[in-house]
Design an enzyme around this catalytic site. Structure first.
Site, PDB file in Angstrom:
ATOM      1  CB  THR A 150      55.568   2.006  19.846  1.00  0.00           C
ATOM      2  OG1 THR A 150      54.751   1.177  19.123  1.00  0.00           O
ATOM      3  CG2 THR A 150      55.498   2.060  21.650  1.00  0.00           C
ATOM      4  NE  ARG A 186      55.609  -4.297  24.662  1.00  0.00           N
ATOM      5  CZ  ARG A 186      55.585  -4.467  25.867  1.00  0.00           C
ATOM      6  NH1 ARG A 186      55.123  -5.510  26.318  1.00  0.00           N
ATOM      7  NH2 ARG A 186      56.449  -3.737  26.763  1.00  0.00           N
ATOM      8  CE  LYS A 188      58.286   8.620  32.933  1.00  0.00           C
ATOM      9  NZ  LYS A 188      56.887   8.381  32.553  1.00  0.00           N
ATOM     10  CB  SER A 226      50.524  -0.016  25.439  1.00  0.00           C
ATOM     11  OG  SER A 226      50.772   1.352  25.199  1.00  0.00           O
ATOM     12  CG  ASP A 244      54.152   6.573  34.868  1.00  0.00           C
ATOM     13  OD1 ASP A 244      53.570   5.592  34.542  1.00  0.00           O
ATOM     14  OD2 ASP A 244      54.839   7.290  33.891  1.00  0.00           O
ATOM     15  CG  HIS A 281      54.629  -0.871  32.520  1.00  0.00           C
ATOM     16  ND1 HIS A 281      54.912   0.010  31.669  1.00  0.00           N
ATOM     17  CD2 HIS A 281      55.509  -2.123  32.056  1.00  0.00           C
ATOM     18  CE1 HIS A 281      55.686  -0.246  30.731  1.00  0.00           C
ATOM     19  NE2 HIS A 281      55.930  -1.356  31.083  1.00  0.00           N
TER      20      HIS A 281
HETATM   21  C1  VG1 Z   1      55.345  -0.029  26.212  1.00  0.00           C
HETATM   22  C2  VG1 Z   1      54.235   0.476  25.531  1.00  0.00           C
HETATM   23  C3  VG1 Z   1      54.235   1.885  24.719  1.00  0.00           C
HETATM   24  C4  VG1 Z   1      54.613   2.684  25.974  1.00  0.00           C
HETATM   25  C5  VG1 Z   1      55.525   2.598  26.632  1.00  0.00           C
HETATM   26  C6  VG1 Z   1      55.735   3.549  27.981  1.00  0.00           C
HETATM   27  O1  VG1 Z   1      56.613   0.341  25.569  1.00  0.00           O
HETATM   28  O2  VG1 Z   1      54.041  -0.562  24.308  1.00  0.00           O
HETATM   29  O3  VG1 Z   1      53.223   2.004  23.954  1.00  0.00           O
HETATM   30  O4  VG1 Z   1      54.567   4.206  25.155  1.00  0.00           O
HETATM   31  O5  VG1 Z   1      55.667   1.271  27.082  1.00  0.00           O
HETATM   32  O6  VG1 Z   1      54.723   3.475  28.555  1.00  0.00           O
HETATM   33  P1  VG1 Z   1      57.464  -1.055  25.109  1.00  0.00           P
HETATM   34  O7  VG1 Z   1      58.718  -0.368  24.365  1.00  0.00           O
HETATM   35  O8  VG1 Z   1      57.850  -1.855  26.339  1.00  0.00           O
HETATM   36  O9  VG1 Z   1      56.544  -1.699  24.099  1.00  0.00           O
HETATM   37  V1  VG1 Z   1      54.704   3.890  30.297  1.00  0.00           V
HETATM   38  O10 VG1 Z   1      53.311   3.774  30.993  1.00  0.00           O
HETATM   39  O11 VG1 Z   1      56.365   3.501  30.616  1.00  0.00           O
HETATM   40  O12 VG1 Z   1      55.104   5.340  30.684  1.00  0.00           O
HETATM   41 CO    CO Z   2      53.450   4.548  32.688  1.00  0.00          CO
END
Ligand code: VG1
Ligand code: CO
Length: 542
Positions: free
Chosen positions: A343, A495, A124, A364, A278, A112
């Site tokens: 998470t 968060r 990744k 999320s 993605d 995102h």
């Molecule tokens: C965020 C969300 C988490 C999710 C991660 C990857 O992580 O809170 O729930 O799994 O993004 O999502 P963080 O550590 O920023 O809270 V994504 O769409 O990068 O693939």
């Molecule tokens: Co994503």
């Protein structure tokens, strides 16, 4: 073959399964090469095997793929499977790894985070099961990156990323494939496409999908328009752009304004959906109705018997710790187990691999199942369409029926972005230090029942993960969770998550902020954010 000497670098954040940084950081000499070589060093099974590569189409995707092909050939990969145009959504890549028996895949995305020359890029690594690298593999890659001395390249002629077909690079076969068709076939096996098609073509139902100029556009066009017969006008921002059209491909109330306007202008029989950069996350909304992801997961769980891909019912479910407990109530009613994980999707993957669950999700906007090993945005949207088609109820009616049956779990998340990293780390340290004296005390009049750092022991492989978020439980049943994001690239993101169950439908209210005001006030008294990080209001409220 060329061997380039290089020195250790601290690129990857320890404990994360990938690397996410500014594009300019990735463009530094040896930077991408070092990380990818560290993966080859840490995962020897890639030599002689098939490797999948593709990304969300953001700026630097094509250049990175060309370089990765040279590194893969230099490290003895037998076959490289590349999505046409260098494009593969995260769930499609996961499916492809599994379907083609690959030893792993590299997914080029910063999800995102904004794209473009001044935005972010990321890599990744997913393993042979199609899931984000496990804690152990991530640790091995990190260790390899701190000990690297050289990387190996095979230089050859470039290959045509836009042409489906085979070519060769220093003995490695490169296959450019249509990343969309396989995924659409997989979806057709998970759902009742005949019923969904009828719904999408009916005059009473309106559907909008916002691809946010990111990866899901071509997938949505194939599935919703070509296979299910929806009109092309249901797609918003469906052309992938290197900078996502300057937008923020995060499907939430703050960033999907165009979609919300379209759906709110339609009648009760409307569903709107959006996906992230993605394609692994989803947001679903009705007209004047935001369906929070925790409720969406619970509603999919409650309706699982209607969904072919869930095999006529649930084996078990899982949610991340900060996700509301709405799905727990469905699990209890069905007599199945609900797992609570830290998470991040990798924790669900072992439960899926072990056959303990076949549905899981995060607050999320991530929802997924056993058909692959990532969260899957379009899959979740298809769940909703299938449920609406099977029950012949509007989204509003489905949500209200759910709340009437199980009660309602109010949920909200407050994000504070771009904080000073040291100040945020100091705050977390102070909070941790105060946990022992919190239990039994009162915060803004609310009695604290327990206060702890969340730790998790994986029931399948026994791996222990600690420090996964601070959780306060209050005597009135509400919860507050505090953790630092692991995905940002500038400063720290804090968060805060709040949830509370309300069993009496008469006391439901339309505004979660009001319904959660007491627990929000209690944690404000504890956090003292103004004093510790200089902020009084969150940047994003979901
Ligand atoms: C965020 C969300 C988490 C999710 C991660 C990857 O992580 O809170 O729930 O799994 O993004 O999502 P963080 O550590 O920023 O809270 V994504 O769409 O990068 O693939
Ligand atoms: Co994503």
């Amino acid at each position: 073959m060329i061997t380039v000497s290089s020195s250790p670098y601290p690129g990857q954040r320890p404990g994360t399964s990938g690397l996410r940084q500014r594009v300019s950081v990735f463009q530094q000499p040896h930077y991408l090469e070092n990380f990818v070589q560290a993966i080859f060093n840490a995962v020897p099974s890639l030599a002689g095997a098939t490797l999948v590569v593709g990304g969300d189409g953001r700026y630097h995707n094509r250049a990175a793929i060309a370089r990765i092909a040279e590194l893969a050939a230099g490290n003895g990969v037998a076959r490289l499977l590349v999505g046409r145009g260098g494009l593969l959504s995260t769930p499609a890549a996961s499916a492809l790894i599994r379907q083609r028996g690959a030893a792993g895949g590299l997914i080029l995305s910063a999800s995102h985070n904004p794209g473009g020359p001044h935005g972010d890029f990321g890599i990744k690594f997913n393993g042979a099961n199609g899931a984000p690298a496990s804690e152990q593999t991530s640790a091995a890659i990190y260790a390899a990156s701190t000990a690297i001395s050289h990387y190996q390249l095979a230089e050859g002629e470039g290959f045509d990323l836009d042409q489906i077909g085979s070519s060769e690079l220093a003995g490695m076969q490169i296959e450019v494939i249509d990343g969309v068709a396989d995924y659409a076939d997989l979806m057709a096996r998970q759902f009742d496409f005949a019923a969904i098609g009828e719904l999408l073509r009916s005059a009473t139902f309106e559907f909008y999908f916002d691809a946010m100029h990111a990866i899901t556009g071509p997938y949505a066009e194939e599935i919703f328009c070509r296979r299910l017969g929806a009109s092309r006008s249901c797609l918003l921002n469906a052309t992938p752009r290197e900078d996502f059209g300057g937008g923020h491909p995060d499907p939430n109330l703050a960033h999907a304004g165009e979609l919300l306007a379209a759906v709110n202008g339609a009648g009760e029989w409307a569903l709107g959906a959006a996906s992230d950069g993605d394609g692994d996350r989803n947001m679903v909304v009705g007209s004047g109705l935001f369906i929070n992801p925790c409720d969406s997961l619970a509603i999919i769980a409650a309706n699982a018997p209607l969904l072919a891909g869930l095999g006529g019912g649930l084996r078990g479910v899982a949610r991340s710790m900060p996700t509301s407990r709405a799905v727990d109530r469905v699990a209890a009613a069905q007599g199945i187990r609900c797992y609570e994980t830290p998470t991040g999707w990798k924790f669900f993957a072992t439960l899926l691999d072990g056959g303990h669950i076949n549905l899981c999700g995060e607050e999320s906007f991530g929802t997924g199942a056993d058909h692959l090993r990532e969260k899957d945005g379009l899959w979740a949207v298809l769940c909703w369409l299938n449920i609406i088609a099977a029950r012949q109820l509007s989204p509003q009616a489905i949500v209200e029926h759910h709340w009437a049956t199980y009660g309602r779990d109010f949920f909200t998340r407050h994000d504070y972005e771009g904080l000073d990293s040291d100040a945020a780390a100091a705050l977390l340290k102070r909070l941790e230090g105060s946990l022992a004296e919190l239990a039994g005390s009162r915060l803004a009049g609310l009695a604290v029942e327990s206060a702890e750092q969340f730790s998790y022991t994986d029931p399948v492989d026994g791996a222990r993960s600690s420090g996964q978020g601070i959780r306060l439980c209050f005597a009135d049943g509400s919860r507050a969770v505090v953790r630092l994001s692991g995905t940002g690239t500038s400063g720290a993101t804090l968060r805060l998550y709040f949830d509370r169950h309300e069993s009496d439908p008469a006391r439901h209210c339309d505004d979660p902020q009001r319904a959660l005001a007491a627990v929000i006030a209690a944690s404000a008294e504890w956090l003292q954010l103004e004093r510790s990080v200089g902020r009084s209001q969150p940047d994003v409220v979901t």
